[in-house]
Design an enzyme around this catalytic site. Structure first.
Site, short mmCIF file in Angstrom:
data_model
loop_
_atom_site.label_atom_id
_atom_site.label_comp_id
_atom_site.label_asym_id
_atom_site.label_seq_id
_atom_site.Cartn_x
_atom_site.Cartn_y
_atom_site.Cartn_z
N CYS A 53 -0.17 -2.18 6.87
CA CYS A 53 0.75 -1.65 5.86
C CYS A 53 -0.01 -0.91 4.76
O CYS A 53 -0.73 -1.52 3.96
CB CYS A 53 1.56 -2.81 5.28
SG CYS A 53 2.52 -2.40 3.82
N CYS A 113 0.84 -1.87 1.13
CA CYS A 113 0.26 -3.18 0.80
C CYS A 113 -1.16 -3.01 0.27
O CYS A 113 -1.56 -3.64 -0.73
CB CYS A 113 0.23 -4.08 2.04
SG CYS A 113 1.84 -4.45 2.74
#
Length: 331
Positions: free
Chosen positions: A31, A34
């Site tokens: 991700c 993230c």
């Protein structure tokens, strides 16, 4: 200090019980957003972490899928704030401003709470949710899902606690060393040893385990030595009833499960017995009736101090394909 990397459900549940505030960062290695917000989160953790009070954690959702499912994480990153083991706020997506705002507010509330309580010690009830037994791996304390306005308790001695007393978050006064001082924070039966408890829930639950805590006094400490209350022995459970069952009605109705609590089932330190349920029979529970049929002794009084509901809150949702919040379509 930096965030704690969570490697098991048991580790996370332990932190929820030992730290008043817990912040969880659900992320994935693949991700991009993230990774972008990770330095912001790490900085907040370094600034605001306080042992046993504010704890920051990181949870790899791909590796800890049971936790991601338990808290309905449907996209990465997702930040969840817990207070006293209860989920209080969720921030979804890589929004540094929003994340900073939520966590700074949390820190402010923690500081105000400390000033008001004078940093009350363990057993005061202000340090967190009290649990009398370990929470099974993969599940959590869902006692907060109870609709307390709908609670009913038949054959309750009015000189003791109310039905909601059974679900208080504080440590029982008997265990906290308060003895008879103050309000009686337990319930006792009245005309005989039986109690009938009706528990409605705010959502459909999967109930895995029940914790029942009972601290009957010794004959020397009892208000009436001739009526020393007993611990429960036989408990019958009924699900999805629209109202509390009468005692005669319950005896004529087949229980979903009847459990006998043996003397050795009671933990000597916490006065708590774990009632393991046939989980397959408690998958879609909207109400629960607990019929305390008898006690472990010959008294006409039965005493219950606390009850905790352990399982999963809400409808179980499939994980599906997780989104990477913050990425534009086609990236």
């Amino acid at each position: 200090m930096p965030p704690i990397q969570i490697t098991s459900t048991e580790q996370f549940n332990s932190l929820l019980t030992s730290s008043r505030f817990v912040v969880a960062d659900f992320y994935a290695d693949w991700c991009g957003p993230c990774k972008a917000i990770a330095p912001v989160y790490d900085s907040l953790s370094t600034q605001l972490s306080r042992p046993n009070h504010i704890t920051f954690t990181k949870i790899n959702g791909d590796q800890q899928q049971a936790l991601a499912q338990a808290y309905f994480v449907s996209a990465y990153p997702t930040f969840i704030v817990f207070e006293n083991g209860r989920k209080t706020q969720t921030v979804q997506g890589a929004d540094p401003r929003k994340l900073n705002e939520v966590i700074q507010k949390l820190a402010s509330e923690a500081t105000k709470s400390d000033s008001a309580s004078g940093q009350a010690g363990e057993g005061s009830g202000s340090g967190g949710i009290w649990l009398g037994a370990a929470v099974p791996r993969g599940y959590s304390d869902i006692t907060d899902q109870i609709d307390q306005k709908g609670l009913e308790l038949l054959n309750r001695d009015s000189q003791h606690g109310l039905p909601k007393t059974l679900f208080e978050a504080s440590k029982p006064s008997a265990l906290a060393g308060k003895g008879k001082a103050g309000e009686k924070d337990w319930v006792e039966s009245d005309t005989d040893e039986q109690l009938m408890l009706y528990i409605p829930f705010q959502s459909t639950l999967k109930v895995h385990t029940l914790h029942v805590t009972s601290f009957p006094p010794s004959a020397d400490d009892a208000e009436d030595p001739d009526e020393v209350p007993m611990r429960p022995r036989t408990v019958s459970l009924y699900t999805n009833r629209s109202h509390v069952l009468g005692f005669d009605e319950a005896e004529d109705t087949v229980a979903v499960q009847t459990i006998e609590i043996k003397p050795e089932d009671w933990d000597s330190k916490t006065g708590t017995a774990k009632l393991d349920l046939r989980f397959v029979k408690f998958q879609s529970v909207t109400t629960l009736v607990m019929f305390f049929v008898d006690g472990d002794g010959d008294s006409d009084k039965l005493r219950v101090d606390r009850i905790r509901i352990i399982g999963e809150a809400g409808e179980k949702r499939a994980m599906g394909k997780l989104e990477k919040i913050g990425d534009e379509p086609g990236e």
